[in-house]
Design a protein around this motif. Structure first.
Motif, PDB file in Angstrom:
ATOM      1  N   GLY B   3      38.620  22.065 -20.969  1.00 27.44           N
ATOM      2  CA  GLY B   3      38.173  20.732 -20.589  1.00 27.44           C
ATOM      3  C   GLY B   3      37.629  20.723 -19.169  1.00 27.44           C
ATOM      4  O   GLY B   3      38.168  21.367 -18.288  1.00 27.44           O
ATOM      5  N   ASN B 255      29.106  23.079 -23.839  1.00 31.05           N
ATOM      6  CA  ASN B 255      30.412  22.934 -24.485  1.00 31.05           C
ATOM      7  C   ASN B 255      31.452  22.353 -23.537  1.00 31.05           C
ATOM      8  O   ASN B 255      32.623  22.706 -23.580  1.00 31.05           O
ATOM      9  CB  ASN B 255      30.890  24.286 -25.041  1.00 31.05           C
ATOM     10  CG  ASN B 255      32.023  24.133 -26.036  1.00 31.05           C
ATOM     11  OD1 ASN B 255      32.232  23.047 -26.576  1.00 31.05           O
ATOM     12  ND2 ASN B 255      32.773  25.201 -26.257  1.00 31.05           N
ATOM     13  N   SER B 257      31.813  19.039 -23.319  1.00 31.16           N
ATOM     14  CA  SER B 257      32.229  17.803 -23.954  1.00 31.16           C
ATOM     15  C   SER B 257      32.003  17.995 -25.452  1.00 31.16           C
ATOM     16  O   SER B 257      31.034  18.625 -25.843  1.00 31.16           O
ATOM     17  CB  SER B 257      31.373  16.669 -23.393  1.00 31.16           C
ATOM     18  OG  SER B 257      31.576  15.502 -24.131  1.00 31.16           O
ATOM     19  N   VAL B 258      32.891  17.457 -26.260  1.00 29.03           N
ATOM     20  CA  VAL B 258      32.796  17.663 -27.703  1.00 29.03           C
ATOM     21  C   VAL B 258      31.612  16.878 -28.265  1.00 29.03           C
ATOM     22  O   VAL B 258      31.445  15.697 -27.967  1.00 29.03           O
ATOM     23  CB  VAL B 258      34.100  17.218 -28.391  1.00 29.03           C
ATOM     24  CG1 VAL B 258      33.955  17.235 -29.906  1.00 29.03           C
ATOM     25  CG2 VAL B 258      35.254  18.113 -27.962  1.00 29.03           C
ATOM     26  N   TYR B 259      30.789  17.548 -29.055  1.00 26.79           N
ATOM     27  CA  TYR B 259      29.625  16.912 -29.658  1.00 26.79           C
ATOM     28  C   TYR B 259      30.041  15.814 -30.627  1.00 26.79           C
ATOM     29  O   TYR B 259      30.974  15.986 -31.415  1.00 26.79           O
ATOM     30  CB  TYR B 259      28.764  17.938 -30.410  1.00 26.79           C
ATOM     31  CG  TYR B 259      27.615  17.277 -31.141  1.00 26.79           C
ATOM     32  CD1 TYR B 259      26.429  17.018 -30.487  1.00 26.79           C
ATOM     33  CD2 TYR B 259      27.764  16.858 -32.461  1.00 26.79           C
ATOM     34  CE1 TYR B 259      25.397  16.353 -31.137  1.00 26.79           C
ATOM     35  CE2 TYR B 259      26.739  16.193 -33.116  1.00 26.79           C
ATOM     36  CZ  TYR B 259      25.561  15.963 -32.448  1.00 26.79           C
ATOM     37  OH  TYR B 259      24.543  15.295 -33.090  1.00 26.79           O
TER      38      TYR B 259
END
Lengths: 320, 270
Positions: B3, B255, B257-259
């Motif tokens: 993160g 990558n 942040s989550v798509y």
């Protein structure tokens, strides 16, 4: 020589969600349950706070389930009566809350009417004081019909109702919003759909603290590593301040673990696998403790003996 | 995936160099300043850069600067980047800031470090540290990083958290100083390795396209390249939607942040 622990520092935490509502809050529950709020990965107490203990919801169905006898025998005669069954789960097995699965609504089966389903929900609410989770059957169309009626009949109770899915979420999200319930958002083991569904539901106007993520899980030996990696990604997202992945997670452990052959195949069929009585309990308990390690907040379980094992596991890990 | 904090956008528009802001300062009329505070927030800014520019006489700058900070805070909850070469003006601004601010800026010069770093600690502010000294901006990455190291050492000495130090390796206009563009990218990569945790990085992005005809395209392209090289924040046009989209998309492609299909919209939400 002293050793310094390497600690991760996170910028955010998992959101908190309250389940149930007491009389003052507009419901009839004797107590509510709060899940989520963690500021680190599970049980890493030295890195952050694990604010609320993970809870166990025990599964009750409105029709006699086709579960194996080792589970059914522990439940006993009350298996014919959802209200009495729910009460036994709370009083005898220590369930934190009840997960009521209305398989009887299925048009292919009993085809119970929405009103009959609502009556069963009310019966269970009357029998226990703990918060309630309510899910429908496997027919999406029928679920929309029954959940609308149930949400209204139990208005103010802050049920956790399910399920919302990417191609069928509007009706149930509206029902949750209007009648003040919390919603389960289920994605098919897909982190991107998981996030997108949360965004879509939130855009309809349901606050983030009224959503619980069901990432879909798998039983031990049937892809639990993949489940683990999806849940880990969601959790790291939440801790890195991704609000659309910040909700607590519910795992339908009992359903998945007991679909595995290892949880029900007889001793005669697989003499090398060990005694079924232990095997069935362990399969569900180990599946549960696996997902606990990656951030499950609500475990939905079936086997009372497995529940007992996991209750101890949670207590040991939580109070470390 | 590890993160990571999201890319920060510092809105550049409240600057006395722009006619409407300059007029607002001269006439003590907050309208244009407040308009841009709100508009930049809507565009996706996380912080608002505040620069009084040359619009008003030197002796009035401290009071004018304090006034700017106050009128912005009347309409916006965003934290501020206090941008001035006059440290008394910045201090006046820090005194009235409601949220932790960022001081813009401090070069790698001992006298200025001694003025700015204690002030940052006192007011719980961050610092944008410029990789230059009295002699100017270095031509290559190596000397930029050497200045960055001096600023990192100062942060250590004064007790400023590394994540509160934003190193700015100083991009110059591509139409006159083309050779700087790759050196700045290399500087970004190396700055992230100077400490653990690493200092953050920032650029005054629009500078890269000064006086070029295709400004927006140059800004967008360079932003994507810089983010891939380690850029954490940019002072930029927060109302160039395509530019903000580039920042959001770069986060996804790295990558960080989550798509999700609606990722552009979510990037702007707070």
């Amino acid at each position: 020589m002293s050793v310094t622990l390497v600690k991760e520092k996170y910028s955010s935490k998992v959101g908190e969600v309250v389940l149930g509502a007491t009389a003052e809050q507009g419901g009839t529950r004797t107590s509510t349950i709060t899940v989520g709020g963690d500021s680190a990965l599970p049980f890493l107490h030295f890195e952050g706070e694990m604010k609320n203990r993970p809870v166990i919801a025990m599964e009750v169905t409105d029709t006699v389930p086709t579960w194996n006898d080792l589970i059914k025998n522990q439940i006993g005669d009350v298996i014919n009566d959802p209200a009495a069954w729910a009460k036994k789960c709370v009083d005898d097995f220590g369930a934190d809350l009840i997960y009521l699965k209305l398989n009887g609504a299925d048009p292919e089966g009993v085809n119970r009417s929405p009103e009959d389903c609502a009556r069963i929900v009310k019966d269970v609410l009357a029998a226990v004081g703990v918060p309630l989770i309510v899910e429908g059957c496997d027919d999406a169309q029928k679920n929309n019909e029954i959940m609308t009626v149930i949400a209204e009949a139990a208005a103010g109770e802050n049920l956790l109702i399910g399920i919302a899915e990417q191609d069928n979420y509007k009706s149930i999200a509206a029902a949750a919003m209007v009648h003040k319930h919390t919603l389960i958002a289920r994605s098919p083991l897909d982190i991107n759909i998981c996030k997108q569904l949360n965004i879509l539901i939130h855009e309809m106007g349901l606050p983030l603290n009224k959503i619980v993520i069901d990432p879909t899980v798998a039983g031990l030996g049937f892809g639990i590593e993949y489940v683990y990696s999806i849940m880990e990604r969601a959790r790291l997202g939440a801790l890195a301040n991704d609000k659309m992945l910040s909700m607590p997670i519910i795992c339908t452990v009992g359903y998945e673990a007991n679909r595995c052959k290892e949880a029900y195949a007889s001793n005669e069929e697989f003499p090398g696998w060990g005694d079924l009585e232990d095997r069935g309990v362990l399969w569900e308990a180990v599946t549960a403790s696996g997902v606990l390690q990656v951030g499950a907040s609500i475990l939905v379980m079936r086997n009372p003996a497995a529940v007992k094992v996991v209750q101890k596991n949670i207590a040991d890990m939580f109070n470390m | 995936m590890k993160g990571r904090d999201r890319m920060l956008i510092f809105g550049e528009r409240i600057n006395g160099m722009f006619t409407d802001i300059g007029d607002a300062l001269r006439n003590k009329d907050p309208k244009a300043i407040q308009y841009w505070a709100v508009k930049q927030q809507e565009g996706g800014a996380h912080y608002l850069d505040v620069n009084s520019g040359p619009a008003i006489p030197t002796e009035e700058r401290v009071a004018a600067y304090e006034w700017m900070v106050n009128v912005i805070q009347e309409v916006s909850e965003l934290p501020l980047v206090l941008d001035s070469t006059n440290y008394n003006a910045i201090e006046a601004g820090l005194k009235v800031c409601k949220r932790p601010a960022i001081i813009n800026s401090c070069p790698a010069e001992q006298a200025k470090i001694e003025r700015v770093f204690p002030m940052a600690i006192q007011y719980n502010a961050g610092i944008i540290g410029l990789t230059m000294d009295k002699k100017g901006i270095p031509k290559d990455a190596e000397n930029r990083v050497a200045f960055a190291m001096e600023l990192v050492a100062a942060a250590d000495e004064y007790g400023l958290a590394m994540e509160d130090l934003f190193i700015d390796p100083l991009i110059l206009p591509v139409n006159v100083a083309q050779e700087h563009a790759p050196e700045v990218l290399e500087s970004l990569r190396q700055v992230k390795m100077l400490a653990n945790p690493a200092p953050r990085t920032v650029l005054g992005l629009s500078n890269v396209s000064q006086k070029s005809p295709d400004r927006n395209l140059i800004n967008r392209t360079y932003l994507a390249m810089a983010i891939a090289s380690g850029l954490d924040a940019a002072i930029m046009d927060a109302n160039d939607d395509d530019l903000v989209d580039v920042a959001a998309t770069a986060q996804i492609l790295l990558n960080r942040s989550v798509y999700a299909d609606s990722y552009l919209k979510v990037f702007r939400a707070r």
